[in-house]
Enzyme design. Sequence first.
Site, PDB file in Angstrom:
ATOM      1  N   GLU A 147       0.834  -1.210   0.000  1.00  0.00           N
ATOM      2  CA  GLU A 147       0.000   0.000   0.000  1.00  0.00           C
ATOM      3  C   GLU A 147       0.867   1.258   0.000  1.00  0.00           C
ATOM      4  OE1 GLU A 147      -3.063  -0.049  -0.559  1.00  0.00           O
ATOM      5  OE2 GLU A 147      -3.857  -1.957   0.166  1.00  0.00           O
ATOM      6  N   GLU A 406     -12.315   0.361  -9.444  1.00  0.00           N
ATOM      7  CA  GLU A 406     -11.937  -0.540 -10.546  1.00  0.00           C
ATOM      8  C   GLU A 406     -12.951  -0.558 -11.684  1.00  0.00           C
ATOM      9  OE1 GLU A 406     -11.470  -1.190  -7.401  1.00  0.00           O
ATOM     10  OE2 GLU A 406      -9.403  -1.861  -7.183  1.00  0.00           O
ATOM     11  N   THR A 492      -1.305   1.127 -10.771  1.00  0.00           N
ATOM     12  CA  THR A 492      -2.524   0.484 -10.267  1.00  0.00           C
ATOM     13  C   THR A 492      -3.337   1.432  -9.390  1.00  0.00           C
ATOM     14  OG1 THR A 492      -3.390  -1.540  -9.293  1.00  0.00           O
ATOM     15  CG2 THR A 492      -1.491  -0.541  -8.176  1.00  0.00           C
TER      16      THR A 492
HETATM   17  C1  DMJ Z   1      -6.370   0.469  -5.056  1.00  0.00           C
HETATM   18  O1  DMJ Z   1      -5.640   0.875  -3.959  1.00  0.00           O
HETATM   19  C2  DMJ Z   1      -5.489  -0.109  -6.109  1.00  0.00           C
HETATM   20  O2  DMJ Z   1      -6.152  -0.043  -7.313  1.00  0.00           O
HETATM   21  C3  DMJ Z   1      -5.070  -1.518  -5.818  1.00  0.00           C
HETATM   22  O3  DMJ Z   1      -4.365  -2.114  -6.860  1.00  0.00           O
HETATM   23  C4  DMJ Z   1      -6.213  -2.412  -5.449  1.00  0.00           C
HETATM   24  N1  DMJ Z   1      -7.408  -1.712  -5.290  1.00  0.00           N
HETATM   25  C5  DMJ Z   1      -7.438  -0.478  -4.608  1.00  0.00           C
HETATM   26  C6  DMJ Z   1      -8.800   0.157  -4.757  1.00  0.00           C
HETATM   27  O4  DMJ Z   1      -9.839  -0.732  -4.750  1.00  0.00           O
END
Ligand code: DMJ
EC number: 3.2.1.113
Length: 934
Positions: A147, A406, A492
């Site tokens: 994170e 997402e 991401t």
């Molecule tokens: C985000 O922190 C990122 O996209 C991670 O890869 C997984 N999902 C959370 C949000 O849902």
Amino acid sequence: MSEAGGGRGCGSSVPQRAPWSLVAATAAFCLVSATSVWTAGAAPMSREERQKLGNQVLEMFDHAYGNYMEHAYPADELMPLTCRGRVRGQEPSRGDVDDALGKFSLTLIDSLDTLVVLNKTKEFEDAVRKVLRDVNLDNDVVVSVFETNIRVLGGLLGGHSLAIMLKEKGEYMQWYNDELLQMAKQLGYKLLPAFNTTSGLPYPRINLKFGIRKPEARTGTETDTCTACAGTLILEFAALSRFTGATIFEEYARKALDFLWEKRQRSSNLVGVTINIHTGDWVRKDSGVGAGIDSYYEYLLKAYVLLGDDSFLERFNTHYDAIMRYISQPPLLLDVHIHKPMLNARTWMDALLAFFPGLQVLKGDIRPAIETHEMLYQVIKKHNFLPEAFTTDFRVHWAQHPLRPEFAESTYFLYKATGDPYYLEVGKTLIENLNKYARVPCGFAAMKDVRTGSHEDRMDSFFLAEMFKYLYLLFADKEDIIFDIEDYIFTTEAHLLPLWLSTTNQSISKKNTTSEYTELDDSNFDWTCPNTQILFPNDPLYAQSIREPLKNVVDKSCPRGIIRVREESFRSGAKPPLRARDFMATNPEHLEILKKMGVSLIHLKDGRVQLVQHAIQAASSIDAEDGLRFMQEMIELSSQQQKEQQLPPRAVQIVSHPFFGRVVLTAGPAQFGLDLSKHKETRGFVASSKPYNGCSELTNPEAVMGKIALIQRGQCMFAEKARNIQNAGAIGGIVIDDNEGSSSDTAPLFQMAGDGKDTDDIKIPMLFLFSKEGSIILDAIREYEEVEVLLSDKAKDRDPDTDSEEQPSSENDSQDQSAEQIAPSSQEVDLVDQESPEESSLNSEPESSSPADTDNAASVSASEQNSNPMENHETTSLDGECTDLDNQLQEQSETEEDSNPNVSWGKKVQPIDSILADWNEDIEAFEMMEKDEL
Ligand code: DMJ
């Protein structure tokens, strides 16, 4: 637009190779023509409407960000119900989810590049100054490496990337001198000790101040990490190396990826969810594209895009083939076992997999992306949001929704890929639902339960980092953004890294990498680019034609799981095997079949019946296999049944000024009194009872008469409290937990039981609130005196006018609208028909389906009185329209059988030993699933 060094160029013929430098950010190269060729299908959306929606996104962002800055900063996150900052250690621990909080103003850092995308350059400049002035990265706090990497390191690097872009433009950030990059480097060095393992896989957690080893670190004893946790570092770490010239970061991230690649299950080419960081053994051998693995795949493809290293593409493609072969069952994506990939590991999907259609667009595989996205959209239309987990027949499995981005991400990429205005309409629905159900006076609150509409006191930083970016970009034209988004790749967490990094500081040593470079064959570049280029000019209805058959996939599905059927015995005319849902303990024919399958029936003293299987006693290996599946189905039915005996949670909605229905609290139901799911909701002003515990006749009946009485938990039975307030004339009661600080965020909700006697005399509805939720009402009384609430099974509509022209221009306007909508207290709401009984489980945690397993036997208990468990809840006929989905799947598997041997697992006759071994492995996996966390 610049061509990055790493990717290969896209020619004009089809099939083509991807212009990754361009595809990276928005898949736009393949799509530019798509947006302009759109001529049919969903009605195009006018520029005015798109602008209006874009402005609405800006207003929503201001509401979220403004409230964070005003009420929470410098805390990591905003708590939007209590309107204050979430400071780790000062709130009850929420477990792993708190590991994102490092006392480093997480939401501010995660929001940096969103500010620039949303054209808030001035605010960006202010925010960067605040980060440089206030943020401390040296806190004695244990954080998640994953994170911290994606949100904080990514946030700083995204901020730096756009800061230097702005500086170069000459107007803003002229004072900037790579300060964010220096912070990023400092943080990078703080994370490096986590990689001190023989495998090179990082520890899952690190102490920002003390690292891993020191005793004060309080971490470093972990043995396992998730695949995504170890495999989602390369973009940020490589960017850090290439920005700074310090190669160590990219080397470490590469080494971790190399190790994961080496450890893939070689026959299936899949990876498990959890791996031992010391031995490299798979700890959890289930495999999907959602929780625990998701961004590992994402980073392989994007690492190829950003770094131009072909081995990443080859790895991604190898995994992608395996995913499409085993996990993808369009429109579903179902977890399987890595060693036995034809066996589904679950009957449910998680919300995190909603990113996958977006990744498929980047890969160029548009058809399954459209299918899965459409399926997810149907689920959203049913529940307003995507529940954290939902079953293959689209029931809610885990009802929470923390405003995850997402699905918006995939919607954006699909719009860029297809140019189909349908996806703009999808985005509009997302905006409406957020405003209607998640917006509260102090920000946006996560959904505690999508079925009741109740809230959680939580607004995660990814909501600002990702959701607003994707929604804004969905409606924006090129000229609405002050820079060219296609020159960047999204991490991401939707942070932006410039593609020019691919040609900068490339001298990263690969000496530690385990894979050799090989020239890739052309198949690695299949599907890149061709779809939109060849399909849309000829068939602008392409996307719609894929979606159309899926339109009713959710509504028409049966409330039961999809099980791959043994086709062969069907077709040869043999009787289909006995299914658990059809089983009746009184049917002699069934008992005979049970015996053949090696299943014996034991009558327990307490009247229950226990089923035990000894595969070795089955008449044949086929019968043994049928027996195993029968037992597995029985386990699922039994646990489903247990869930259904529970009452669903209820909602307490504050409807008076200034809440106007926007704050919805999760409440526990009572097993006595008025059943709110069958009757009108109850609305009334609240009054505290005297004595507050409600354990004796009230001394203030005049105060509670005609009102909803507040009573404190404890000292007598719930039913006794109910009788006392009812006798005083109360029309309902709310019991507030006496355990200070308790909250439904951290404690499982329960139902209030009766007193063991007849409780038919209790006619009023009773609900239970944990202390934290209860104090929101008590605080409101203190501040506003008159507080009116609605007790119901599901929050009532707060804002009927979201379809109307304007977003509320002021808080007061919107309050008026909401007040009207909430209005008639006599409104009859019958939700019984709207929600299937299967959705009514109080405990929305993933179900446990672990059988007792001794002596190579599996056993499960089932009630004798209810020897056919499905009779109790299978309300829909198995014939007719409700069987559509299963028939479809069965037909599909029949037609595919010849070309794809994987779908006909029932064909293979396995020796009993191997069946037993598999069964034990499955049991192990089910036991793991019990511990499963998203
Ligand atoms: C985000 O922190 C990122 O996209 C991670 O890869 C997984 N999902 C959370 C949000 O849902």
